[in-house]
Design a protein around this motif. Sequence first.
Motif, short mmCIF file in Angstrom:
data_model
loop_
_atom_site.label_atom_id
_atom_site.label_comp_id
_atom_site.label_asym_id
_atom_site.label_seq_id
_atom_site.Cartn_x
_atom_site.Cartn_y
_atom_site.Cartn_z
N ARG A 60 0.84 -1.20 0.00
CA ARG A 60 0.00 0.00 0.00
C ARG A 60 0.87 1.25 0.00
N GLY A 61 1.96 1.21 0.78
CA GLY A 61 2.85 2.36 0.82
C GLY A 61 3.54 2.63 -0.50
N LEU A 62 3.83 1.57 -1.26
CA LEU A 62 4.44 1.77 -2.57
C LEU A 62 3.53 2.57 -3.48
N ARG A 63 2.25 2.28 -3.43
CA ARG A 63 1.31 2.94 -4.32
C ARG A 63 0.97 4.35 -3.85
N GLU A 64 1.00 4.56 -2.50
CA GLU A 64 0.61 5.86 -1.97
C GLU A 64 1.79 6.82 -1.85
N GLY A 65 3.00 6.28 -1.65
CA GLY A 65 4.17 7.13 -1.44
C GLY A 65 4.22 7.68 -0.02
N ASP A 66 5.31 8.34 0.32
CA ASP A 66 5.46 8.95 1.64
C ASP A 66 6.37 10.17 1.52
#
Length: 330
Positions: free
Chosen positions: A67-73
Motif C-alpha cells: 500500500r505504501g508503494l502505491r501511496e508514497g510517503d
Amino acid sequence: MVADDAAPLLVSAVRGYLDHLTVERGLAANTLTSYRRDLRRYLEFLVARGRTSLGEVGEGDVTDFLRGLREGDDTHPPLGLNSAGRAVVAVRGLHRFARKEGITTGDPASEVRPPSPPRRLPKAMSLDAVESLLDAVGAADDPRALRDRALLELLYGTGARISEAIGLDVDDVGRLGGAETADTVGDAPDADVTVVRFRGKGGKERLVPIGRFARAAIDAYLVRARPILAASGRGAPALFLNARGGRLTRQGAWAVLRAAAERAGLSEVSPHTLRHSFATHLLDGGADVRVVQELLGHASVTTTQVYTLVTVDRLREVYAASHPRANAAR
C-alpha cells in the motif's frame, strides 16, 4: 541499504537472496539492480516497524508495504503499477527463498499479490465510423469486394469472433428452423428471421439473427461473387472463400478489415473492435445484458458486463454535454 548493525539478520537474508539470484538464477544486471533497490526500501520499512528478522514479519507488514508503494510517503514518491508490481515480486521471492533455506518457518508474502492492472474497457467505434468502414470495401461489382462487404457486415451485425465467421459453411446461414439455407436468404420477406449458426469456444453452438443489411450483403455475395470464387477451387463448403476457391483464412480476413480501415482513414480497428461495437451499440439501444450475453456466446454474464461500463461512460458524456446544470453537479 540499512546499516548492518541496525538489522544484521535482515541484511544477511537479503544479501543471500541477491547472491542466489546472481549465481543460481542468472538474472540480468538491470533486473538485479531493480530488485536491490526494491529490497532496500523493504528493509527500511521493516526496520521502521521494529522488525529485526524475517521471522518477525507478518502478512500485514507485506500488505502495508505494498500500500505504501502505491501511496508514497515523505521520502518516496508513489510508484506506478508496474514498478509496484515488480517490488512485490522481489519481496515475495525473498520470503520464499528464506523459507526454503530454513531462515524462516513460514511465508507471510505467499498470499499477497501484485496490484492488478486496471480493467481496460473495450473500444467501440461510433456508428459513423462503422458505416465508413463498411462503405470502404471497394467496387461493388468485384467478387472480392462483395465478399469483403458481406464479411464485415456479418462481423458487425452479429458480433462474431473472426474465427467463427471464417468457420461458417454456406448451410450455417438460413431461415429460422433450418428449412432454407442462405441461397434463398434474399428472397425472405422482412418478417422472416434469418439466423447464423456459429460454433464458438469449446464447440458450443449458438444461433444469432442477422439484420437486413447483413442479409442483403450476404445474398449479393452468394449470388454474384461466391460462384466466381468457387470456380477456382474444389467445391469447398465454406461461406467465405479466398481467390483460390478455398476457405478464407484468419490472416485473409484480417487483411480485408485492415485494407477497409486504411481506405476509411480509421486506425486501431480489429475484428474484436467490431465485436465490441456490436455489443456496445446494442446496450446503448436498450438491449438487456443477458440477451447480449447470448448473442456474443459468453459463458458468464460477468464477461458481458464490461460493456455496461462503456455504456455508463457514454451516458455520462451525453449528460455532461447536454444537461444545462451538468457542470455544476457533484
